[in-house]
Design a protein around this motif. Structure first.
Motif, PDB file in Angstrom:
ATOM      1  N   GLY A 112      60.975  14.960 -23.072  1.00  0.00           N
ATOM      2  CA  GLY A 112      60.187  14.185 -22.117  1.00  0.00           C
ATOM      3  C   GLY A 112      60.250  14.701 -20.707  1.00  0.00           C
ATOM      4  O   GLY A 112      60.021  13.949 -19.759  1.00  0.00           O
ATOM      5  N   GLU A 113      60.549  16.012 -20.527  1.00  0.00           N
ATOM      6  CA  GLU A 113      60.728  16.535 -19.175  1.00  0.00           C
ATOM      7  C   GLU A 113      59.427  16.988 -18.519  1.00  0.00           C
ATOM      8  O   GLU A 113      59.440  17.450 -17.378  1.00  0.00           O
ATOM      9  N   VAL A 114      58.318  16.857 -19.226  1.00  0.00           N
ATOM     10  CA  VAL A 114      57.016  17.209 -18.656  1.00  0.00           C
ATOM     11  C   VAL A 114      56.174  15.936 -18.556  1.00  0.00           C
ATOM     12  O   VAL A 114      55.913  15.274 -19.560  1.00  0.00           O
ATOM     13  N   LEU A 115      55.785  15.600 -17.340  1.00  0.00           N
ATOM     14  CA  LEU A 115      54.994  14.393 -17.104  1.00  0.00           C
ATOM     15  C   LEU A 115      53.536  14.792 -16.898  1.00  0.00           C
ATOM     16  O   LEU A 115      53.237  15.735 -16.170  1.00  0.00           O
ATOM     17  N   GLU A 116      52.633  14.070 -17.552  1.00  0.00           N
ATOM     18  CA  GLU A 116      51.200  14.294 -17.383  1.00  0.00           C
ATOM     19  C   GLU A 116      50.538  12.994 -16.938  1.00  0.00           C
ATOM     20  O   GLU A 116      50.774  11.942 -17.533  1.00  0.00           O
ATOM     21  N   ASN A 117      49.726  13.087 -15.906  1.00  0.00           N
ATOM     22  CA  ASN A 117      48.945  11.958 -15.417  1.00  0.00           C
ATOM     23  C   ASN A 117      47.466  12.268 -15.574  1.00  0.00           C
ATOM     24  O   ASN A 117      47.022  13.372 -15.227  1.00  0.00           O
ATOM     25  N   VAL A 118      46.720  11.299 -16.076  1.00  0.00           N
ATOM     26  CA  VAL A 118      45.272  11.434 -16.187  1.00  0.00           C
ATOM     27  C   VAL A 118      44.637  10.384 -15.282  1.00  0.00           C
ATOM     28  O   VAL A 118      44.911   9.186 -15.421  1.00  0.00           O
ATOM     29  N   LEU A 119      43.823  10.846 -14.337  1.00  0.00           N
ATOM     30  CA  LEU A 119      43.139   9.966 -13.391  1.00  0.00           C
ATOM     31  C   LEU A 119      41.640  10.187 -13.529  1.00  0.00           C
ATOM     32  O   LEU A 119      41.192  11.289 -13.867  1.00  0.00           O
ATOM     33  N   VAL A 120      40.859   9.156 -13.225  1.00  0.00           N
ATOM     34  CA  VAL A 120      39.415   9.262 -13.360  1.00  0.00           C
ATOM     35  C   VAL A 120      38.731   8.671 -12.127  1.00  0.00           C
ATOM     36  O   VAL A 120      39.239   7.724 -11.513  1.00  0.00           O
ATOM     37  N   ARG A 121      37.593   9.248 -11.775  1.00  0.00           N
ATOM     38  CA  ARG A 121      36.773   8.774 -10.666  1.00  0.00           C
ATOM     39  C   ARG A 121      35.379   8.477 -11.221  1.00  0.00           C
ATOM     40  O   ARG A 121      34.822   9.292 -11.963  1.00  0.00           O
ATOM     41  N   VAL A 122      34.840   7.318 -10.885  1.00  0.00           N
ATOM     42  CA  VAL A 122      33.567   6.904 -11.490  1.00  0.00           C
ATOM     43  C   VAL A 122      32.603   6.363 -10.435  1.00  0.00           C
ATOM     44  O   VAL A 122      33.011   5.867  -9.390  1.00  0.00           O
ATOM     45  N   GLN A 123      31.330   6.482 -10.759  1.00  0.00           N
ATOM     46  CA  GLN A 123      30.262   5.850  -9.989  1.00  0.00           C
ATOM     47  C   GLN A 123      29.220   5.346 -10.969  1.00  0.00           C
ATOM     48  O   GLN A 123      28.740   6.112 -11.827  1.00  0.00           O
ATOM     49  N   GLY A 124      28.868   4.077 -10.863  1.00  0.00           N
ATOM     50  CA  GLY A 124      27.892   3.527 -11.779  1.00  0.00           C
ATOM     51  C   GLY A 124      28.255   3.753 -13.236  1.00  0.00           C
ATOM     52  O   GLY A 124      27.397   4.008 -14.067  1.00  0.00           O
ATOM     53  N   HIS A 125      29.540   3.679 -13.557  1.00  0.00           N
ATOM     54  CA  HIS A 125      30.083   3.872 -14.901  1.00  0.00           C
ATOM     55  C   HIS A 125      30.018   5.324 -15.375  1.00  0.00           C
ATOM     56  O   HIS A 125      30.404   5.618 -16.510  1.00  0.00           O
ATOM     57  N   ILE A 126      29.552   6.242 -14.533  1.00  0.00           N
ATOM     58  CA  ILE A 126      29.529   7.659 -14.885  1.00  0.00           C
ATOM     59  C   ILE A 126      30.757   8.339 -14.289  1.00  0.00           C
ATOM     60  O   ILE A 126      31.066   8.158 -13.110  1.00  0.00           O
ATOM     61  N   VAL A 127      31.460   9.117 -15.094  1.00  0.00           N
ATOM     62  CA  VAL A 127      32.625   9.855 -14.616  1.00  0.00           C
ATOM     63  C   VAL A 127      32.146  10.997 -13.728  1.00  0.00           C
ATOM     64  O   VAL A 127      31.391  11.873 -14.171  1.00  0.00           O
ATOM     65  N   THR A 128      32.548  10.985 -12.458  1.00  0.00           N
ATOM     66  CA  THR A 128      32.216  12.081 -11.539  1.00  0.00           C
ATOM     67  C   THR A 128      33.352  13.077 -11.414  1.00  0.00           C
ATOM     68  O   THR A 128      33.140  14.201 -10.958  1.00  0.00           O
ATOM     69  N   GLY A 129      34.543  12.667 -11.803  1.00  0.00           N
ATOM     70  CA  GLY A 129      35.685  13.563 -11.735  1.00  0.00           C
ATOM     71  C   GLY A 129      36.825  13.049 -12.580  1.00  0.00           C
ATOM     72  O   GLY A 129      36.955  11.843 -12.819  1.00  0.00           O
ATOM     73  N   MET A 130      37.636  13.958 -13.057  1.00  0.00           N
ATOM     74  CA  MET A 130      38.839  13.594 -13.813  1.00  0.00           C
ATOM     75  C   MET A 130      39.935  14.589 -13.459  1.00  0.00           C
ATOM     76  O   MET A 130      39.676  15.783 -13.302  1.00  0.00           O
ATOM     77  N   ILE A 131      41.133  14.086 -13.292  1.00  0.00           N
ATOM     78  CA  ILE A 131      42.290  14.931 -12.977  1.00  0.00           C
ATOM     79  C   ILE A 131      43.289  14.825 -14.127  1.00  0.00           C
ATOM     80  O   ILE A 131      43.609  13.726 -14.583  1.00  0.00           O
ATOM     81  N   ILE A 132      43.761  15.966 -14.583  1.00  0.00           N
ATOM     82  CA  ILE A 132      44.913  15.993 -15.488  1.00  0.00           C
ATOM     83  C   ILE A 132      45.974  16.838 -14.795  1.00  0.00           C
ATOM     84  O   ILE A 132      45.815  18.051 -14.631  1.00  0.00           O
ATOM     85  N   ALA A 133      47.019  16.185 -14.336  1.00  0.00           N
ATOM     86  CA  ALA A 133      48.121  16.858 -13.650  1.00  0.00           C
ATOM     87  C   ALA A 133      49.322  16.896 -14.591  1.00  0.00           C
ATOM     88  O   ALA A 133      49.659  15.888 -15.217  1.00  0.00           O
ATOM     89  N   SER A 134      49.939  18.053 -14.702  1.00  0.00           N
ATOM     90  CA  SER A 134      51.107  18.223 -15.561  1.00  0.00           C
ATOM     91  C   SER A 134      52.217  18.853 -14.738  1.00  0.00           C
ATOM     92  O   SER A 134      52.014  19.898 -14.109  1.00  0.00           O
ATOM     93  N   GLY A 135      53.384  18.212 -14.710  1.00  0.00           N
ATOM     94  CA  GLY A 135      54.479  18.730 -13.900  1.00  0.00           C
ATOM     95  C   GLY A 135      55.821  18.504 -14.553  1.00  0.00           C
ATOM     96  O   GLY A 135      56.020  17.521 -15.275  1.00  0.00           O
ATOM     97  N   THR A 136      56.745  19.413 -14.313  1.00  0.00           N
ATOM     98  CA  THR A 136      58.097  19.271 -14.838  1.00  0.00           C
ATOM     99  C   THR A 136      58.890  18.313 -13.966  1.00  0.00           C
ATOM    100  O   THR A 136      58.849  18.409 -12.736  1.00  0.00           O
ATOM    101  N   THR A 137      59.598  17.393 -14.593  1.00  0.00           N
ATOM    102  CA  THR A 137      60.477  16.491 -13.850  1.00  0.00           C
ATOM    103  C   THR A 137      61.884  17.059 -13.728  1.00  0.00           C
ATOM    104  O   THR A 137      62.705  16.519 -12.998  1.00  0.00           O
ATOM    105  N   GLN A 138      62.155  18.134 -14.472  1.00  0.00           N
ATOM    106  CA  GLN A 138      63.409  18.870 -14.372  1.00  0.00           C
ATOM    107  C   GLN A 138      63.121  20.292 -14.837  1.00  0.00           C
ATOM    108  O   GLN A 138      62.115  20.533 -15.519  1.00  0.00           O
ATOM    109  N   PRO A 139      63.942  21.272 -14.447  1.00  0.00           N
ATOM    110  CA  PRO A 139      63.661  22.661 -14.840  1.00  0.00           C
ATOM    111  C   PRO A 139      63.584  22.823 -16.355  1.00  0.00           C
ATOM    112  O   PRO A 139      64.312  22.175 -17.106  1.00  0.00           O
ATOM    113  N   VAL A 140      62.672  23.683 -16.794  1.00  0.00           N
ATOM    114  CA  VAL A 140      62.508  23.984 -18.215  1.00  0.00           C
ATOM    115  C   VAL A 140      62.648  25.487 -18.404  1.00  0.00           C
ATOM    116  O   VAL A 140      62.441  26.263 -17.471  1.00  0.00           O
ATOM    117  N   PRO A 141      63.000  25.949 -19.608  1.00  0.00           N
ATOM    118  CA  PRO A 141      63.169  27.393 -19.837  1.00  0.00           C
ATOM    119  C   PRO A 141      61.895  28.175 -19.551  1.00  0.00           C
ATOM    120  O   PRO A 141      60.808  27.794 -20.002  1.00  0.00           O
TER     121      PRO A 141
END
Length: 311
Positions: free
Chosen positions: A113-142
């Motif tokens: 579980g040392e890699v955290l991923e967040n999914v965020l969305v931006r919408v207008q009129g129910h249409i997705v105008t943008g989406m972010i998928i950020a992935s980051g280590t919460t501690q060093p990995v090999p």
């Protein structure tokens, strides 16, 4: 008199407090609420370790059915939350492009579980105008576990790619390209949540991706990737270009409106990548709030007067 009543009258007050509070504290670490894992990413990692030790199935039944057991620990987030400018992420800072972003899914991945991923969305009129998928280590990995972290930076299908540093295990680069929405990681889970909220994904998405890894002791690395998916067919001059065929690198020259959008996306990403770099280093003082606001405006950003369905 019941046993609990005798305990209540005879036990010292501090002991009673322990009896009442400790179970709730334990449950908070075993089943942390979404708002805590968002603000304290370490809690997701602790919960994962506890679940693994107890042999528990972490992925909710609907998410498991949608995305499979390889997706990690999936937490469905309250989409009504409104996020702007920047958020804490994996012990660092994640700057956000212009507009209001809503959390959709958090995923704790990796062997422990040392890699955290967040999914965020931006919408207008129910249409997705943008989406972010950020992935980051919460501690060093090999470092050996991430040999191809920069592989996409060398892909011939990219509209543009820029390698800032390339001295393994150190790497920083950014790129832009066309992407098949079905090929996005965890798309089955994401699509299920978008459908529940009545949000519609466009038939075409363009990807702007930033990759960074830095060395850590014992041949480990700290890494982060931030991928911003933009809707290029939500504008008057591109709304008829609703097939990915109009957006391939080879056909852009025959589609002036698509070519113009891609040029503006490339320019935007060239300015936004340094802001993401500052966030990775938790050094937001490297730029002013005014600069970040100007640089945050991507070509698919909301336009004045267009409502957010969650307002």
């Amino acid at each position: 008199m019941s046993a609990f009543s005798r305990l209540w009258y005879r036990a010292p007050l501090w002991r009673l407090c322990l009896y009442l509070i400790v179970p709730f504290v334990v449950l908070t670490f075993v089943f942390p609420p979404g708002y805590l894992t968002r603000r304290l990413p370490r809690m997701a990692q602790i919960a994962t370790a506890i679940h693994n030790r107890l042999g528990m199935q972490d992925t909710p039944a609907d998410a498991d059915q949608a995305g499979g057991p390889g997706d990690g620990v999936v937490t469905i987030m309250p989409v009504t939350d409104r996020l702007t400018k920047a958020i804490p992420f994996a012990g660092r800072i994640l700057p956000l492009p212009a507009g209001v972003w809503h959390p959709l899914v958090n995923i704790a991945a990796g062997p422990h579980g040392e890699v955290l991923e967040n999914v965020l969305v931006r919408v207008q009129g129910h249409i997705v105008t943008g989406m972010i998928i950020a992935s980051g280590t919460t501690q060093p990995v090999p470092a050996a576990a991430n040999p191809a972290i920069d592989e996409e930076c060398h892909d011939d299908r990219n509209y543009m790619a820029h390698i800032v540093t390339s001295h393994p295990p150190m790497m920083e680069c950014w790129l832009t390209r066309l992407i098949d929405p079905a090929a996005i990681d965890h798309m089955s889970i994401i699509a299920t949540q978008l459908k529940q909220e009545d949000f519609v994904l466009p038939p075409v998405l363009l990807r702007a991706k930033w990759v960074n890894s830095t060395p850590a002791p014992d041949d480990n690395i700290n890494g982060e990737t931030v991928t911003v998916y933009l809707n290029p067919v939500n504008l008057n001059d591109t709304k008829i270009l609703r097939s990915p065929d109009f957006w391939t690198k080879e056909t852009l020259a025959q589609q002036p409106a698509a070519s113009d959008f891609v040029k503006r996306m490339n320019t935007w990403m060239a300015g936004w990548a340094p802001v993401l770099h500052d966030g990775f280093n938790s050094d937001m003082l490297a730029s002013s709030e005014e600069q970040r606001a100007r640089l945050s405006t991507d070509p698919a950003a909301p336009r004045p007067g267009e409502g957010n369905p969650l307002d």
